[in-house]
Design a protein around this motif. Structure first.
Motif, PDB file in Angstrom:
ATOM      1  N   CYS A  35       0.853  -1.195   0.000  1.00  0.00           N
ATOM      2  CA  CYS A  35       0.000   0.000   0.000  1.00  0.00           C
ATOM      3  C   CYS A  35       0.887   1.243   0.000  1.00  0.00           C
ATOM      4  N   CYS A  52       2.692   1.194   3.748  1.00  0.00           N
ATOM      5  CA  CYS A  52       3.851   0.290   3.750  1.00  0.00           C
ATOM      6  C   CYS A  52       5.032   0.860   2.961  1.00  0.00           C
ATOM      7  N   CYS A 116       1.465  -3.718   8.088  1.00  0.00           N
ATOM      8  CA  CYS A 116       0.607  -2.911   7.207  1.00  0.00           C
ATOM      9  C   CYS A 116      -0.394  -2.086   8.019  1.00  0.00           C
ATOM     10  N   PRO A 117      -0.407  -0.780   7.795  1.00  0.00           N
ATOM     11  CA  PRO A 117      -1.337   0.082   8.533  1.00  0.00           C
ATOM     12  C   PRO A 117      -2.741   0.160   7.925  1.00  0.00           C
TER      13      PRO A 117
HETATM   14 ZN   LIG Z   1       0.327  -1.951   3.639  1.00  0.00          ZN
END
Ligand SMILES: [Zn+2]
Length: 138
Positions: A35, A52, A116-117
């Motif tokens: 992402c 990311c 990953c946020p």
């Molecule tokens: Zn991510």
């Protein structure tokens, strides 16, 4: 995708980089790119969301590397599939706390990891969780 012991991951030049020793994660995705800020802006209308690519670039900056220097990620604990009508599906992963992916390095590696946020779709269970990385010597 499910990895299995003995499976060899390779670089873009087909050089072995990791061998899978154990995979209890039940969900490893090699379809979705990491992402980035545009993913959150274009798909969700959110500006300046952690992502990311920025996470990894911040770590790799000291090596003068950026996202142009690496390919798509190995998304551990992420489940992406192609539906029967050929749509890309991002699904909650099947992993649980304590699951792991154990890899043996087959060459010297500079590694960077991002928890990953993604918190706006179901792919990370709609919440950000910690991950633990261990580097073991043989
Ligand atoms: Zn991510």
């Amino acid at each position: 995708m499910r990895l299995y012991p003995g499976y060899v991951l390779r670089t873009n030049h087909k050089t072995p980089i990791f061998e899978v020793i154990e995979d209890t994660s039940k969900s490893v995705d090699m379809i979705m790119p990491a992402c980035n800020k545009w993913r959150y802006l274009v798909d969700y209308g959110i500006e300046n969301h952690r992502n990311c690519i920025d996470n990894v670039e911040e770590v790799l900056e000291r090596y003068e590397l950026n996202h142009e220097n690496f390919g798509n990620p190995l998304n551990i604990f992420q489940k992406t599939s192609i539906s029967s009508d050929l749509k890309l599906e991002q699904l909650p992963c099947d992993s649980k706390a304590g699951d792991n992916l154990l890899l043996e390095c087959k060459m010297d590696v500079i590694g960077a990891v991002s928890a990953c946020p993604m918190d706006v779709n179901a792919i990370a269970g709609s919440k950000i969780t910690d991950i633990m990385i261990q580097i073991l010597e043989k």
